[in-house]
Design an enzyme around this catalytic site. Sequence first.
Site, mmCIF file in Angstrom:
data_model
loop_
_atom_site.group_PDB
_atom_site.id
_atom_site.type_symbol
_atom_site.label_atom_id
_atom_site.label_comp_id
_atom_site.label_asym_id
_atom_site.label_seq_id
_atom_site.Cartn_x
_atom_site.Cartn_y
_atom_site.Cartn_z
ATOM 1 N N ALA A 49 2.520 -6.389 -7.142
ATOM 2 C CA ALA A 49 2.937 -6.997 -8.244
ATOM 3 C C ALA A 49 4.190 -7.893 -8.221
ATOM 4 O O ALA A 49 4.384 -8.825 -8.767
ATOM 5 C CB ALA A 49 3.180 -6.014 -9.408
ATOM 6 N N LEU A 65 4.788 1.149 -4.091
ATOM 7 C CA LEU A 65 6.124 0.653 -4.816
ATOM 8 C C LEU A 65 5.967 -0.554 -5.406
ATOM 9 O O LEU A 65 6.794 -1.224 -5.595
ATOM 10 C CB LEU A 65 6.910 0.715 -3.339
ATOM 11 C CG LEU A 65 7.152 1.980 -2.632
ATOM 12 C CD1 LEU A 65 8.465 1.616 -1.629
ATOM 13 C CD2 LEU A 65 8.062 2.988 -3.767
ATOM 14 N N ASP A 118 2.809 -2.249 -13.367
ATOM 15 C CA ASP A 118 3.555 -2.746 -12.290
ATOM 16 C C ASP A 118 4.048 -4.279 -12.295
ATOM 17 O O ASP A 118 5.150 -4.509 -12.134
ATOM 18 C CB ASP A 118 2.719 -2.949 -10.858
ATOM 19 C CG ASP A 118 2.333 -1.434 -10.646
ATOM 20 O OD1 ASP A 118 2.705 -0.315 -11.330
ATOM 21 O OD2 ASP A 118 1.520 -1.367 -9.432
ATOM 22 N N GLY A 143 0.742 -1.225 0.033
ATOM 23 C CA GLY A 143 0.021 0.145 -0.037
ATOM 24 C C GLY A 143 0.906 1.376 0.019
ATOM 25 O O GLY A 143 0.435 2.211 0.454
ATOM 26 N N ALA A 144 1.977 1.318 -0.537
ATOM 27 C CA ALA A 144 3.082 2.465 -0.484
ATOM 28 C C ALA A 144 3.265 2.825 -1.840
ATOM 29 O O ALA A 144 4.013 3.740 -2.132
ATOM 30 C CB ALA A 144 4.368 1.997 -0.022
HETATM 31 C C1 MEV Z 1 0.044 2.029 -9.772
HETATM 32 O O1 MEV Z 1 1.359 1.885 -9.382
HETATM 33 C C2 MEV Z 1 0.159 2.734 -11.100
HETATM 34 C C3 MEV Z 1 -1.604 2.955 -11.404
HETATM 35 O O2 MEV Z 1 -1.181 3.782 -12.662
HETATM 36 C C4 MEV Z 1 -2.365 1.991 -11.366
HETATM 37 C C5 MEV Z 1 -1.968 1.011 -12.719
HETATM 38 O O3 MEV Z 1 -1.264 1.394 -13.733
HETATM 39 O O4 MEV Z 1 -2.418 -0.190 -12.747
HETATM 40 C C6 MEV Z 1 -2.072 4.191 -10.515
#
Ligand code: MEV
Length: 309
Positions: free
Chosen positions: A97, A93, A139, A90-91
Site C-alpha cells: 500500500a 507492514l 493499509d 510480505g511482512a
Molecule cells: C493486512 O495488512 C490486513 C488484513 O486485514 C487485510 C486487509 O485488511 O485488507 C489481513
Amino acid sequence: MPRAFAKVILFGEHAVVHGRTAFAAALDRGATSSGRRVEGASRLDLRAWNKVVFEGQADDDVARAFGAVLAEVGGDGAVDVTIDVQVPGGAGLGCSAAIAVALARAIAEARGVALDDRRAAECANAWERVFHGNPSGVDGAVAAHGGVIKFRRGEASIHPVVPGGVMELCVGYTGEPSSTKSMVESVARQLARRPEVVERTFDGIDTLAIKAAEAIKAGRWYEVGQMMDLNHALLTSLMVSTESLERICHAARDAGAMGAKLTGGGGGGCAIALAPGKTDAVLAAWKGIGIEGFVARIGSPIVSREAMP
Ligand code: MEV
C-alpha cells in the site's frame, strides 16, 4: 518528494475485511517516489533499499497494478516513476500500500492532477485488488494519512486518534514472507464453513479494537497490552498465527512486554510487542532466538501527514 507510510495494525486485522473496526498506526518509514512526464509508454522502476526489483513495463501483476493506478489517478500523459521502498514486502507492514500511495502521488504530481489523501487511498485499493483480491482499505488509508487511525470498511471518513503518549512498540520479523491474499482467503473459507463461530470471533476483535482505541487515547498501556494478547488469541483461533509468530510473542512477554500479537495478515511476517521502557530487553530476547526487530514509537509527531515534506 511524494511519500507514503508503512504501517502496523494494532488491532483488528482480518475482521476489518468483514466490516469490523481496525486500529492502525503509521511507521516512520515507507516509500518515496518521483515522477515525470515522458513521451511514449509509461514506465515504473521499483527499488527496495536502492536495489531494482521491477523495471519498465513487464507483463505481470506489477504492470497490471501500475495500469490500474494510472487509470485511477486520472489526467493523461505517459509518466516515468521511480519508487524506493524501505520496508520488506510480505511482512505485514503495508509495503504494497505504501508503494501504491507513493506511486499515485508521483503520477498525480507529474500529470498536474490534484489528489487528496482519500483519493490516494482509493488508488492504493486499485493496486491492492490486483495482488490481494479483497483489501479492506485499511493499509491504503494509513499509507496515505499517516498517524494513528480507527478504520471501518465502507465508511466515508477515517478517524484519527491521538495516543495519550508515545507508544513504545517493538516490531519483530519472522523472516518468513507471508501472502495476505492467501491468509484472507483462508479466513474467508473458515467463515463459510463455520459462520456462527467466526462471526463471533470477528465481533470479539471489533470490541477489542474499539476499547483499545479508548485505552490508547488515555495512555492506559497495561490495558492495551492485555487487549493485544486477547486479539492475538482470537487471530490464532482463525489459524493465521505460526510457530515463529508464537515464539516472538512469548519471548517478548517473557522479556517484560505488556502484550504482543501478530500484525497484518499473519502466516509469517511480523509481530508487535508493547514494551514501554523494555524495548532493549525485548530486542535482545528476540536476537537470542534469531529474530530481527526494530522499535517503532507510535504517536510521535514525525509519523503524521503534517510532517511530510
Ligand atoms: C493486512 O495488512 C490486513 C488484513 O486485514 C487485510 C486487509 O485488511 O485488507 C489481513
